[in-house]
Design a protein around this motif. Structure first.
Motif, PDB file in Angstrom:
ATOM      1  N   LEU A  13       0.840  -1.213   0.000  1.00 25.37           N
ATOM      2  CA  LEU A  13       0.000   0.000   0.000  1.00 25.37           C
ATOM      3  C   LEU A  13       0.868   1.254   0.000  1.00 25.37           C
ATOM      4  O   LEU A  13       0.549   2.234  -0.667  1.00 25.37           O
ATOM      5  N   ARG A  14       1.965   1.201   0.763  1.00 25.06           N
ATOM      6  CA  ARG A  14       2.858   2.369   0.826  1.00 25.06           C
ATOM      7  C   ARG A  14       3.441   2.638  -0.562  1.00 25.06           C
ATOM      8  O   ARG A  14       3.550   3.774  -0.988  1.00 25.06           O
ATOM      9  N   LYS A  17       0.607   3.952  -2.881  1.00 23.97           N
ATOM     10  CA  LYS A  17       0.148   5.305  -2.532  1.00 23.97           C
ATOM     11  C   LYS A  17       0.791   6.348  -3.441  1.00 23.97           C
ATOM     12  O   LYS A  17       0.117   7.234  -3.958  1.00 23.97           O
ATOM     13  N   GLU A  22      -5.272   7.803  -6.282  1.00 24.72           N
ATOM     14  CA  GLU A  22      -6.514   7.453  -5.600  1.00 24.72           C
ATOM     15  C   GLU A  22      -6.955   6.049  -5.962  1.00 24.72           C
ATOM     16  O   GLU A  22      -7.006   5.696  -7.141  1.00 24.72           O
ATOM     17  N   THR A  50      -1.148   3.671   7.310  1.00 22.33           N
ATOM     18  CA  THR A  50      -0.145   3.664   6.236  1.00 22.33           C
ATOM     19  C   THR A  50      -0.492   4.704   5.178  1.00 22.33           C
ATOM     20  O   THR A  50       0.366   5.460   4.725  1.00 22.33           O
ATOM     21  N   LEU A  51      -1.760   4.752   4.803  1.00 23.69           N
ATOM     22  CA  LEU A  51      -2.158   5.708   3.759  1.00 23.69           C
ATOM     23  C   LEU A  51      -2.097   7.147   4.281  1.00 23.69           C
ATOM     24  O   LEU A  51      -1.920   8.087   3.508  1.00 23.69           O
ATOM     25  N   GLY A  53       0.286   8.050   6.239  1.00 25.85           N
ATOM     26  CA  GLY A  53       1.714   8.320   6.477  1.00 25.85           C
ATOM     27  C   GLY A  53       2.064   8.363   7.957  1.00 25.85           C
ATOM     28  O   GLY A  53       3.051   8.974   8.353  1.00 25.85           O
ATOM     29  N   CYS A 114     -10.483   8.253   7.768  1.00 25.49           N
ATOM     30  CA  CYS A 114      -9.706   8.605   6.563  1.00 25.49           C
ATOM     31  C   CYS A 114      -9.788  10.112   6.317  1.00 25.49           C
ATOM     32  O   CYS A 114      -8.769  10.765   6.064  1.00 25.49           O
ATOM     33  N   VAL A 119      -6.473  10.981   4.498  1.00 29.63           N
ATOM     34  CA  VAL A 119      -6.235   9.872   3.551  1.00 29.63           C
ATOM     35  C   VAL A 119      -7.015  10.134   2.268  1.00 29.63           C
ATOM     36  O   VAL A 119      -8.220  10.385   2.315  1.00 29.63           O
ATOM     37  N   ARG A 120      -6.340  10.062   1.139  1.00 28.33           N
ATOM     38  CA  ARG A 120      -6.996  10.333  -0.147  1.00 28.33           C
ATOM     39  C   ARG A 120      -7.722   9.107  -0.687  1.00 28.33           C
ATOM     40  O   ARG A 120      -8.636   9.209  -1.494  1.00 28.33           O
ATOM     41  N   GLN A 121      -7.246   7.931  -0.293  1.00 26.83           N
ATOM     42  CA  GLN A 121      -7.849   6.708  -0.800  1.00 26.83           C
ATOM     43  C   GLN A 121      -9.067   6.341   0.056  1.00 26.83           C
ATOM     44  O   GLN A 121      -9.232   6.835   1.171  1.00 26.83           O
TER      45      GLN A 121
END
Ligand code: GDP
Length: 301
Positions: A13-14, A17, A22, A50-51, A53, A114, A119-121
């Motif tokens: 995922l990192r 990203k 997205e 993680t998303l 950061g 999120c 978080v953008r996702q």
């Protein structure tokens, strides 16, 4: 569109990203549990942290720079402290449990987290219904966290069951996200405790099967053993070897290709018989550069 479990998935995922911008993550919930009166959702949290950061990439769980004073105090008060919960991490579980008490769904709460953490996702827990991995041992059945964390994965395992799988309905948005996906990525995750429970949720397996998306899995196995964690023992408990080939059998009908380590290149022909093309390359993520490289390969496979 990404299907994610815990620590191995977080590394990919990192990488994704930065490379994919997205996307939607469907997260495993079968290792969620109640502890100290709080609802803990480890795989959801590791994805969100993680998303955002904020993750502790060295440990593979929790928040970077967290402290453990509350846990120390709980120990002093004679409470169980086998599950590590950092002081700042506790805020997440307090927030989630509070929102659940107000009647919010796990999916809504995760979306709030999120949004608030930037978080953008999108992260969608696969179901809001009860779905829990139980491991059968000689001394009885125990929740996955009890087996892996409390008992350090030591008990002999005779079987695995997903409690609640008959009735588990997909969380809102999950099927729509799968149907809209151009690419479906199976992160490296424990097939038995992270991917199979998600596939047991009503409609998820069927959506993946019917999807015209490119379906790519990253094997969690290298040379006949998992990179980390209890996947080997649990694969054996369900009658399979812990190999990339056996994982491709579990994902039969669901994937177009599987990224495997050069040590597993010899499985290519047998994997083709399972309907998956083996894409051979480095799948070990030891550094941020490895994560980015693998993410790029996953997006072009
Ligand atoms: P766990 O088995 O409880 O850790 O559950 P997870 O769903 O978090 O599974 C992590 C999986 O990712 C394990 O099966 C590992 O073998 C795998 N894994 C961990 N690190 C890596 C890595 O760098 N590369 C690959 N390909 N797999 C990894």
């Amino acid at each position: 569109m990404v299907l994610a479990g815990g620590t191995g998935s977080a590394k990919l995922l990192r990488g994704l990203k930065g490379e994919a911008g997205e996307f939607t993550v469907i997260s495993n919930v079968a290792d969620n549990f109640w502890h100290h009166g709080l609802y803990i959702a480890p795989d959801v949290d590791i994805a969100v942290y993680t998303l955002a950061g904020l993750e502790d990439a060295v440990r593979g769980w929790g928040l970077r720079g967290d402290t453990f004073n509350s846990l120390g105090q709980l120990a002093r008060m004679g409470e169980e402290t086998w599950f590590n919960l950092g002081d700042r991490d506790l805020a997440t579980h307090i927030f989630r449990t509070e929102q659940m008490g107000r009647g919010k769904r796990l999916g809504e709460i995760t979306a709030m987290m999120c949004a608030r953490l930037g978080v953008r996702q999108r992260v969608i827990p696969c179901t809001d219904d009860r779905l829990e991995t139980y491991v059968t041992t000689r001394t009885g059945a125990m929740h996955l966290q009890e087996f892996w964390v409390k008992n350090r994965g030591e008990p002999e395992v005779e079987g695995v069951e997903y409690r609640g799988e008959e009735g588990a309905k997909p969380e809102r948005g999950a099927i729509e996200a799968l149907d809209a996906a151009e690419r479906i990525v199976f992160c490296p995750a424990n097939p038995v405790t992270s991917i199979m429970p998600m596939l047991a949720v009503g409609g998820i397996r069927e959506s993946i099967v019917r999807s015209r998306a490119r379906k790519v899995a990253v094997s969690p196995m290298v040379g006949g053993a998992p990179v980390t964690g209890p996947a080997g023992k649990l694969m054996r408990a369900i009658g399979l070897e812990p190999s990339s080939l056996a994982v491709s059998k579990l994902y039969r009908g669901l994937i177009d290709c599987m990224m495997v380590d050069p040590a597993d290149a010899h499985y290519a022909e047998a994997m083709r018989a399972e309907g998956a093309r083996a894409v051979v390359g480095s799948i070990l993520m030891r550094t941020p550069a490895d994560e980015v490289q693998l993410a790029r390969e996953v997006l072009s496979a």
